[in-house]
Design a protein around this motif. Structure first.
Motif, short mmCIF file in Angstrom:
data_model
loop_
_atom_site.label_atom_id
_atom_site.label_comp_id
_atom_site.label_asym_id
_atom_site.label_seq_id
_atom_site.Cartn_x
_atom_site.Cartn_y
_atom_site.Cartn_z
N GLY A 1 3.43 10.96 -9.85
CA GLY A 1 2.79 11.66 -10.95
C GLY A 1 2.44 10.78 -12.14
N GLU A 2 1.62 11.34 -12.98
CA GLU A 2 1.06 10.59 -14.10
C GLU A 2 2.12 10.17 -15.11
OE1 GLU A 2 -2.54 9.03 -15.63
OE2 GLU A 2 -2.03 10.02 -13.76
N GLY A 3 3.05 11.08 -15.40
CA GLY A 3 4.07 10.82 -16.42
C GLY A 3 4.92 9.61 -16.06
N ARG A 4 5.26 9.54 -14.78
CA ARG A 4 6.09 8.43 -14.32
C ARG A 4 5.31 7.12 -14.44
NH1 ARG A 4 10.09 6.37 -11.86
NH2 ARG A 4 9.96 5.24 -9.90
N LEU A 5 4.02 7.21 -14.13
CA LEU A 5 3.17 6.02 -14.23
C LEU A 5 3.14 5.51 -15.66
CD1 LEU A 5 1.25 4.40 -12.40
CD2 LEU A 5 -0.60 5.74 -13.36
N ARG A 6 2.98 6.45 -16.61
CA ARG A 6 2.92 6.04 -18.00
C ARG A 6 4.23 5.42 -18.45
NH1 ARG A 6 1.00 10.67 -20.19
NH2 ARG A 6 -0.98 10.24 -19.23
N ALA A 7 5.32 6.04 -18.04
CA ALA A 7 6.64 5.50 -18.41
C ALA A 7 6.79 4.08 -17.88
CB ALA A 7 7.73 6.40 -17.84
N ALA B 1 0.84 -1.20 0.00
CA ALA B 1 0.00 0.00 0.00
C ALA B 1 0.87 1.25 0.00
CB ALA B 1 -0.91 -0.01 1.22
N ILE B 2 1.90 1.26 0.85
CA ILE B 2 2.79 2.43 0.90
C ILE B 2 3.51 2.60 -0.42
CG2 ILE B 2 4.85 3.36 2.02
CD1 ILE B 2 3.80 2.24 4.62
N GLY B 3 3.92 1.47 -1.02
CA GLY B 3 4.55 1.55 -2.33
C GLY B 3 3.64 2.17 -3.37
N THR B 4 2.36 1.76 -3.36
CA THR B 4 1.40 2.30 -4.30
C THR B 4 1.23 3.80 -4.10
OG1 THR B 4 0.25 0.21 -4.07
CG2 THR B 4 -0.91 1.94 -5.25
N VAL B 5 1.13 4.22 -2.83
CA VAL B 5 0.93 5.64 -2.54
C VAL B 5 2.13 6.45 -3.02
CG1 VAL B 5 0.75 7.32 -0.68
CG2 VAL B 5 -0.62 5.23 -0.63
N THR B 6 3.36 6.00 -2.68
CA THR B 6 4.54 6.79 -3.07
C THR B 6 4.66 6.84 -4.59
OG1 THR B 6 5.78 4.79 -2.64
CG2 THR B 6 6.00 6.54 -1.04
N ARG B 7 4.26 5.77 -5.28
CA ARG B 7 4.33 5.78 -6.74
C ARG B 7 3.33 6.76 -7.32
NH1 ARG B 7 4.90 0.39 -6.32
NH2 ARG B 7 2.75 -0.03 -6.81
N SER B 8 2.10 6.79 -6.75
CA SER B 8 1.08 7.67 -7.32
C SER B 8 1.43 9.13 -7.06
CB SER B 8 -0.29 7.33 -6.73
OG SER B 8 -0.29 7.63 -5.37
N VAL C 1 8.83 -3.34 -3.14
CA VAL C 1 8.28 -2.46 -2.11
C VAL C 1 9.07 -2.49 -0.81
CG1 VAL C 1 5.94 -2.41 -3.00
CG2 VAL C 1 6.61 -4.25 -1.49
N GLY C 2 9.86 -3.52 -0.56
CA GLY C 2 10.60 -3.55 0.70
C GLY C 2 11.99 -4.11 0.47
N PHE C 3 12.93 -3.65 1.29
CA PHE C 3 14.31 -4.09 1.12
C PHE C 3 14.79 -4.81 2.37
CE2 PHE C 3 13.70 -0.90 -1.96
CZ PHE C 3 14.57 -1.18 -2.99
N GLY C 4 15.38 -5.99 2.19
CA GLY C 4 16.02 -6.69 3.31
C GLY C 4 17.41 -6.14 3.50
N GLN C 5 18.25 -6.87 4.24
CA GLN C 5 19.61 -6.37 4.51
C GLN C 5 20.51 -6.59 3.30
OE1 GLN C 5 20.36 -4.82 7.27
NE2 GLN C 5 19.29 -5.69 9.02
N GLY C 6 20.15 -6.03 2.16
CA GLY C 6 21.02 -6.07 0.99
C GLY C 6 20.99 -7.34 0.18
#
Lengths: 246, 168
Positions: free
Chosen positions: A53-59, A43-50, A96-101
């Motif tokens: 902006g629109e241009g980034r979404l289209r790309a 959910a947080i990933g979706t929010v930060t992506r939206s 959406v999430g990163f472990g220890q590398g």
């Protein structure tokens, strides 16, 4: 009372470890963690992506479509000698999430058809394989994980070898089986591919040779390889899952 | 406040901290140490189990379930115990310096976690060793600083009348 509580807590910790290691893996607990924490991550990933902006979404959508096409056409075709292309399906997902590398979470799980031990790649090259698939999220073990090893083929000479992760450096170590094989800085390394495309499909770029290691008398030829995909800045990835319906 | 932090710490860890190229602190371990310092060893132990279990099942964790839980329960217990100190003959308990206990608790948690990961075969020892210095540095620094702030705040609150003593 307090002493009993402390003992109970410590004991339950030990029981958890022992049960998970020896009796049976605690899948329900993991699934619950994936449902609760994984869903929030998605959910947080979706929010930060939206917010991006629109241009980034289209790309991203275009990149997504290109990836799918590339994959379904099959990187396999570049090598006619490779295994018969099994029916694959591409599932696109975001990291959406990163472990220890060493591992990351993606926002697609078994509901989208993602299963264990299948290839994860992005537009640049190989990313890793699915190490565990939960209901809504899945964990990806990156190729830089010191425990990972990928069958490799040199793009030019066709020599075979194994690529493994090097701890802490973000690089990979290539070992060619033939100690006299020609090897130069800048050579491309591709995946060899496994039977049925699991865990790795054939013909995906792994990276380029960055530095050749000269060990006198070694049984294999080794070199350091820089991954083609930027594993520290992952976003859109595609999962190659077997598609029985095709 | 700290309990809430304990619950969201695994999320913050995978969303923000692990993204940083310069390493980062182990937030779950820090939450456990702070709870143990401000509320005592029993709280620390229970918080360690709960927070560690959450960290164990938060994707993309793929180690043994219960590993972090066990390690942090032990850490919380020890940190809380050490903070309280032994009662002296005059009947007064001599509390240890929170800065020191916070740093030591954070270091203990980080080292025990790396050790447990290697012992249980979840990580090769070279990988664990490569990541250790950064995590250790961040966690110890933050642990020491925030413990000192927390304890000072609690002391100033205890100085005031009619304020719940155990809330920090």
């Amino acid at each position: 009372m307090k002493r009993a509580l402390v003992l109970l807590v410590l004991l339950s910790g030990i029981v958890l470890v022992v049960v998970d290691r020896t009796l049976m893996p605690l899948e329900p607990l993991r699934a619950a963690g994936s449902t609760v924490y994984g869903t929030v991550q998605s959910a947080i990933g979706t929010v930060t992506r939206s917010v991006g902006g629109e241009g980034r979404l289209r790309a991203l959508e275009q990149e997504n479509a290109r990836l799918r096409a590339e994959m379904l056409a099959g990187g396999v075709k570049s090598r006619p000698a490779a295994t018969v292309p099994a029916p694959y399906r591409g599932v696109s997902a975001h990291v959406v999430g990163f472990g220890q590398g060493r591992n990351v979470t993606i926002d697609a799980g078994s509901a989208a058809g993602v299963v264990r031990d299948v290839t994860v790649l992005n537009a640049d090259g190989l990313v890793g394989k699915i190490s565990w698939a939960g209901p809504a999220t899945a964990s990806v073990s990156l190729i830089t994980d010191p425990g990972s090893s990928v069958g490799a083929r040199m793009a030019d000479s066709g020599e075979l070898g194994v690529v493994a992760g090097v701890p802490g450096e973000g690089l990979l170590r290539l070992s060619l089986f033939d100690p006299n094989a020609p090897l130069e800085v800048g050579d491309q390394v591709m995946t060899l591919g496994s039977a049925g495309g699991r865990p790795y499909v054939a013909g995906v770029p792994i990276g380029t040779v960055a530095q050749i290691e000269r060990v006198p008398g070694a049984a294999t030829r080794t070199a350091l390889v820089r991954p083609a995909a930027r594993l520290s800045a992952l976003d859109l990835v595609a999962v190659v899952v077997p598609d029985p319906g095709r | 406040m700290l309990v809430l932090f304990l619950l969201v710490a695994p999320l913050l860890q995978v969303l923000l901290v692990n993204r940083s190229p310069w390493g980062g602190p182990d937030l779950v371990a820090l939450a456990v140490v702070w709870l143990a310092l401000s509320r005592g060893p029993v709280w620390g132990c229970v918080a360690g189990l709960a927070g560690g279990l959450a960290a164990d099942v938060t994707p993309p964790a793929d180690g043994t379930v219960g590993r972090t839980a066990l390690v942090l329960a032990v850490t919380g217990l020890l940190a809380g115990r050490w903070r309280e100190g032994k009662p002296s003959p005059e009947g007064r308990t001599r509390e240890h310096n929170p800065l020191l206990v916070g740093a030591a608790g954070a270091a203990l948690a980080t080292l025990l976690q790396a050790g447990a990961a290697v012992a249980l075969g979840d990580e090769p020892w070279r990988a664990a060793l490569a990541a250790l210095p950064w995590t250790l540095g961040w966690t110890v620094a933050l642990g020491a600083l925030v413990s000192a702030v927390l304890l000072r705040r609690r002391r100033s609150r205890e100085g005031e009348p009619r304020v719940a003593m155990r809330r920090a």
